[in-house]
Design a protein around this motif. Structure first.
Motif, PDB file in Angstrom:
ATOM      1  N   GLU A 277       1.092  -1.369   0.118  1.00 10.27           N
ATOM      2  CA  GLU A 277      -0.371  -0.211   0.179  1.00 10.27           C
ATOM      3  C   GLU A 277       0.665   1.660   0.248  1.00 10.27           C
ATOM      4  OE1 GLU A 277       1.077  -2.176   2.180  1.00 10.27           O
ATOM      5  OE2 GLU A 277       1.577  -0.945   4.098  1.00 10.27           O
ATOM      6  N   ALA A 278       2.035   1.143   0.432  1.00 11.64           N
ATOM      7  CA  ALA A 278       2.939   2.215   0.486  1.00 11.64           C
ATOM      8  C   ALA A 278       4.189   2.100  -0.387  1.00 11.64           C
ATOM      9  CB  ALA A 278       3.626   2.343   1.653  1.00 11.64           C
TER      10      ALA A 278
ATOM     11  N   ALA B   2       7.552   1.219   1.504  1.00 15.12           N
ATOM     12  CA  ALA B   2       8.363   3.039   2.199  1.00 15.12           C
ATOM     13  C   ALA B   2       8.414   1.896   3.436  1.00 15.12           C
ATOM     14  CB  ALA B   2       7.251   3.560   2.294  1.00 15.12           C
TER      15      ALA B   2
ATOM     16  N   LYS C 173       6.566  -3.705  -8.173  1.00 12.49           N
ATOM     17  CA  LYS C 173       6.424  -2.231  -8.909  1.00 12.49           C
ATOM     18  C   LYS C 173       7.432  -1.502  -7.929  1.00 12.49           C
ATOM     19  CE  LYS C 173       3.360   2.324  -9.248  1.00 12.49           C
ATOM     20  NZ  LYS C 173       2.108   2.265  -9.086  1.00 12.49           N
TER      21      LYS C 173
ATOM     22  N   ALA D 150      10.292   2.736  -2.363  1.00 14.14           N
ATOM     23  CA  ALA D 150      10.222   3.887  -2.598  1.00 14.14           C
ATOM     24  C   ALA D 150      10.431   5.248  -1.507  1.00 14.14           C
ATOM     25  CB  ALA D 150       8.419   4.409  -3.096  1.00 14.14           C
TER      26      ALA D 150
ATOM     27  N   ALA E 261      12.267   6.237   2.606  1.00 21.36           N
ATOM     28  CA  ALA E 261      11.854   6.240   3.744  1.00 21.36           C
ATOM     29  C   ALA E 261      10.331   7.243   3.859  1.00 21.36           C
ATOM     30  CB  ALA E 261      12.278   7.586   4.362  1.00 21.36           C
ATOM     31  N   ASP E 262       9.630   5.714   4.926  1.00 25.38           N
ATOM     32  CA  ASP E 262       7.620   6.996   4.553  1.00 25.38           C
ATOM     33  C   ASP E 262       7.980   8.225   4.807  1.00 25.38           C
ATOM     34  OD1 ASP E 262       5.040   7.483   5.483  1.00 25.38           O
ATOM     35  OD2 ASP E 262       5.172   4.562   6.145  1.00 25.38           O
ATOM     36  N   ILE E 263       7.650   8.768   4.179  1.00 28.33           N
ATOM     37  CA  ILE E 263       7.476   9.905   4.279  1.00 28.33           C
ATOM     38  C   ILE E 263       6.388  10.676   4.912  1.00 28.33           C
ATOM     39  CG2 ILE E 263       7.344  12.602   3.280  1.00 28.33           C
ATOM     40  CD1 ILE E 263       7.971  11.014   0.159  1.00 28.33           C
ATOM     41  N   LYS E 264       5.275  10.207   5.182  1.00 31.79           N
ATOM     42  CA  LYS E 264       4.341  10.437   5.729  1.00 31.79           C
ATOM     43  C   LYS E 264       4.610  10.399   6.997  1.00 31.79           C
ATOM     44  CE  LYS E 264       1.444   9.242   2.195  1.00 31.79           C
ATOM     45  NZ  LYS E 264       0.597   7.908   2.207  1.00 31.79           N
TER      46      LYS E 264
ATOM     47  N   PHE F 235      16.853   5.539  11.354  1.00 32.83           N
ATOM     48  CA  PHE F 235      17.694   4.505   9.923  1.00 32.83           C
ATOM     49  C   PHE F 235      18.824   4.008  10.872  1.00 32.83           C
ATOM     50  CE2 PHE F 235      15.120   7.312   7.195  1.00 32.83           C
ATOM     51  CZ  PHE F 235      13.914   6.426   6.620  1.00 32.83           C
TER      52      PHE F 235
ATOM     53  N   GLY G  78      15.663   6.185  -0.242  1.00 39.48           N
ATOM     54  CA  GLY G  78      16.057   4.921   1.286  1.00 39.48           C
ATOM     55  C   GLY G  78      15.875   3.934   0.582  1.00 39.48           C
TER      56      GLY G  78
ATOM     57  N   GLU H 290      19.732   3.239  -1.393  1.00 40.82           N
ATOM     58  CA  GLU H 290      20.130   3.377  -0.393  1.00 40.82           C
ATOM     59  C   GLU H 290      20.353   1.314   0.618  1.00 40.82           C
ATOM     60  OE1 GLU H 290      18.526   7.011   1.316  1.00 40.82           O
ATOM     61  OE2 GLU H 290      21.021   7.402   1.900  1.00 40.82           O
TER      62      GLU H 290
ATOM     63  N   GLU I 182      15.400  12.689  -2.730  1.00 45.29           N
ATOM     64  CA  GLU I 182      15.222  13.685  -1.425  1.00 45.29           C
ATOM     65  C   GLU I 182      15.291  15.526  -1.910  1.00 45.29           C
ATOM     66  OE1 GLU I 182      17.218  10.973  -1.587  1.00 45.29           O
ATOM     67  OE2 GLU I 182      17.303   9.555  -0.145  1.00 45.29           O
TER      68      GLU I 182
ATOM     69  N   PRO J  58      20.043  12.749   1.206  1.00 38.27           N
ATOM     70  CA  PRO J  58      20.083  11.379   1.421  1.00 38.27           C
ATOM     71  C   PRO J  58      19.661  10.843   2.705  1.00 38.27           C
ATOM     72  CG  PRO J  58      20.724  10.970  -0.773  1.00 38.27           C
ATOM     73  CD  PRO J  58      20.381  12.593  -0.032  1.00 38.27           C
ATOM     74  N   GLY J  59      19.680   9.743   3.519  1.00 44.79           N
ATOM     75  CA  GLY J  59      20.342  10.163   5.232  1.00 44.79           C
ATOM     76  C   GLY J  59      20.273   8.969   5.287  1.00 44.79           C
TER      77      GLY J  59
HETATM   78  N1  CAA Z   1       6.310   7.355   1.890  1.00 36.48           N
HETATM   79  C1  CAA Z   1       5.748   7.124   2.901  1.00 36.48           C
HETATM   80  N2  CAA Z   1       4.083   7.117   1.105  1.00 36.48           N
HETATM   81  C2  CAA Z   1       4.248   6.230   0.105  1.00 36.48           C
HETATM   82  C3  CAA Z   1       5.734   6.968  -0.767  1.00 36.48           C
HETATM   83  C4  CAA Z   1       7.345   6.952   0.250  1.00 36.48           C
HETATM   84  N3  CAA Z   1       8.307   6.749  -0.253  1.00 36.48           N
HETATM   85  N4  CAA Z   1       6.281   6.360  -1.633  1.00 36.48           N
HETATM   86  C5  CAA Z   1       4.711   5.793  -1.894  1.00 36.48           C
HETATM   87  N5  CAA Z   1       4.124   6.359  -1.230  1.00 36.48           N
HETATM   88  C6  CAA Z   1       2.675   5.727  -0.565  1.00 36.48           C
HETATM   89  C7  CAA Z   1       1.394   7.377  -1.915  1.00 36.48           C
HETATM   90  O1  CAA Z   1       1.658   7.890  -0.745  1.00 36.48           O
HETATM   91  C8  CAA Z   1       0.370   6.674  -2.098  1.00 36.48           C
HETATM   92  O2  CAA Z   1       0.047   5.953  -1.296  1.00 36.48           O
HETATM   93  P1  CAA Z   1      -1.710   6.456  -1.128  1.00 36.48           P
HETATM   94  O3  CAA Z   1      -2.710   5.549  -2.180  1.00 36.48           O
HETATM   95  O4  CAA Z   1      -1.944   5.994   0.189  1.00 36.48           O
HETATM   96  O5  CAA Z   1      -2.125   7.541  -1.644  1.00 36.48           O
HETATM   97  C9  CAA Z   1       0.717   5.260  -2.774  1.00 36.48           C
HETATM   98  O6  CAA Z   1       2.623   4.213  -1.822  1.00 36.48           O
HETATM   99  C10 CAA Z   1       1.445   5.290  -4.205  1.00 36.48           C
HETATM  100  O7  CAA Z   1       1.990   5.904  -4.521  1.00 36.48           O
HETATM  101  P2  CAA Z   1       1.533   6.239  -5.750  1.00 36.48           P
HETATM  102  O8  CAA Z   1       0.320   6.709  -5.936  1.00 36.48           O
HETATM  103  O9  CAA Z   1       2.552   8.166  -5.147  1.00 36.48           O
HETATM  104  O10 CAA Z   1       2.095   5.894  -6.667  1.00 36.48           O
HETATM  105  P3  CAA Z   1       2.226   6.377  -8.243  1.00 36.48           P
HETATM  106  O11 CAA Z   1       2.892   4.889  -9.058  1.00 36.48           O
HETATM  107  O12 CAA Z   1       1.730   7.588  -8.619  1.00 36.48           O
HETATM  108  O13 CAA Z   1       3.709   7.323  -8.114  1.00 36.48           O
HETATM  109  C11 CAA Z   1       6.434   7.049  -7.154  1.00 36.48           C
HETATM  110  C12 CAA Z   1       4.765   6.348  -7.508  1.00 36.48           C
HETATM  111  C13 CAA Z   1       7.297   7.819  -8.009  1.00 36.48           C
HETATM  112  C14 CAA Z   1       7.843   6.288  -6.704  1.00 36.48           C
HETATM  113  C15 CAA Z   1       5.703   8.103  -6.338  1.00 36.48           C
HETATM  114  O14 CAA Z   1       5.411   7.506  -5.106  1.00 36.48           O
HETATM  115  C16 CAA Z   1       6.810   8.908  -5.091  1.00 36.48           C
HETATM  116  O15 CAA Z   1       7.348  10.017  -5.841  1.00 36.48           O
HETATM  117  N6  CAA Z   1       7.460   8.277  -4.152  1.00 36.48           N
HETATM  118  C17 CAA Z   1       8.711   8.681  -3.364  1.00 36.48           C
HETATM  119  C18 CAA Z   1       9.390   8.642  -3.628  1.00 36.48           C
HETATM  120  C19 CAA Z   1      10.625   9.591  -2.813  1.00 36.48           C
HETATM  121  O16 CAA Z   1      10.637  11.201  -2.641  1.00 36.48           O
HETATM  122  N7  CAA Z   1      11.516   8.843  -1.911  1.00 36.48           N
HETATM  123  C20 CAA Z   1      12.436   9.225  -1.295  1.00 36.48           C
HETATM  124  C21 CAA Z   1      12.132   9.657   0.406  1.00 36.48           C
HETATM  125  S1  CAA Z   1      12.999  10.073   1.693  1.00 36.48           S
HETATM  126  C22 CAA Z   1      14.614   9.691   1.732  1.00 36.48           C
HETATM  127  O17 CAA Z   1      14.245   8.337   0.858  1.00 36.48           O
HETATM  128  C23 CAA Z   1      14.896  10.199   2.469  1.00 36.48           C
HETATM  129  C24 CAA Z   1      16.435   8.848   2.585  1.00 36.48           C
HETATM  130  O18 CAA Z   1      16.936   8.967   2.476  1.00 36.48           O
HETATM  131  C25 CAA Z   1      16.664   8.438   4.832  1.00 36.48           C
END
Ligand code: CAA
Length: 259
Positions: free
Chosen positions: A24-25, A28, A60, A64, A66-69, A85, A110, A113, A133, A140-141
């Protein structure tokens, strides 16, 4: 051991398969998943019948990011005190058995990473790697600025981190980020076959090979070569060396016992 965010299987002798399982995420990485992953790795490390681990996601998404939410409302004090982390990253950095990342779909932030913390990456043609990021106003972290730069060089790493563009599987292979690219429907078969091959080797020699390749990132060439020479010599203290070489001479398959 029962988990909610990962699935752990034993597909063949000596191999543990860990699937990230938050569809569902897009897998993440939240605190629960990272905690469960660390526990599964602890169990695999402690079980001497396990010789290799394959880490994968879904068609798929490998993950994707770290969990942004979960992260969005955290304060600096919370991030610092929970050391966001670090425990899971350390668990992989210190894991002594080989871990293969089998990546299909998104490996972002993440997720990229996490794949780079594994020993090598086998990618499906559908794989997409990125460190986006910057789009979130952060960076990145879990080692991305350091590891991606070592894998693909400064220019591509800067391009990916500053523009957030993704790299497809073919580019990732050309750049040296992944070891091979396979058809999406063959990804797991290929990764599990590689793991089974590793599981059939001497686990002592496997661990020493892994240690020494990782040493190449941490030391000078002359020091690394000197350590390699000593460990190469030390392998002659193990029965597995006698067995491996005797089996070659006798034209049979070796039976490594890990001693
Ligand atoms: N955190 C939390 N939820 C995420 C997520 C994430 N990183 N990536 C995707 N999801 C969730 C979406 O919110 C969505 O949930 P809802 O249906 O409840 O809204 C579900 O997964 C499906 O995602 P999309 O509808 O966005 O799917 P898409 O096919 O349209 O797009 C995607 C796919 C391009 C990967 C897009 O989801 C996206 O850009 N995700 C975020 C990617 C990102 O920015 N990652 C870096 C995170 S920060 C990090 O990782 C820091 C670190 O280094 C420690």
């Amino acid at each position: 051991m029962s988990f909610e965010t990962i699935l752990v299987e034993s597909p063949s002798a000596g191999v543990t398969l860990i699937r990230l399982n938050r569809p569902e995420a897009l897998n993440a990485l939240n605190t629960q998943l990272l905690g469960e992953l660390s526990q599964a790795l602890d169990a695999a490390e402690a079980d001497e019948t396990v010789r290799c681990v394959v880490l994968t996601g879904s068609e798929k998404a490998f993950a994707a990011g770290a969990d942004i939410k979960e992260m969005s409302d955290k304060t600096y004090a919370q991030m610092f005190s929970m050391d966001f982390f670090t425990p899971a990253a350390r668990r992989l950095e210190q894991f002594r058995k080989p871990v293969i990342a089998a990546v299909a779909g998104y490996a972002l932030g993440g997720g990229c990473e996490l794949a780079m913390l594994c020993d090598f990456i086998i990618a499906a043609e559908t794989a997409k790697f990125g460190q986006p990021e910057i789009n979130l106003g952060v960076m990145p972290g879990i080692g991305g600025t350091q590891r991606l730069t070592r894998f693909v060089g400064k220019s591509k790493a800067m391009d990916m981190m500053l523009t957030a563009r993704m790299m497809d599987a073919a580019e990732a292979e050309r750049a040296g980020l992944v070891s091979r690219v396979v058809a999406a429907d063959k990804l797991l078969d290929e990764a599990l076959a590689a793991a089974a091959k590793i599981a059939s080797q001497s686990p002592l020699a496997v661990m020493m090979n892994k240690e020494l390749v990782n040493t190449a990132y941490e030391t000078t060439l002359s020091t690394g070569v000197a350590v390699e020479r000593r460990l190469f010599h030390s392998l002659f203290a193990f029965e597995d060396q006698k067995e491996g070489m005797a089996a070659f001479v006798e034209k049979r398959k070796p039976d490594f016992k890990g001693r």
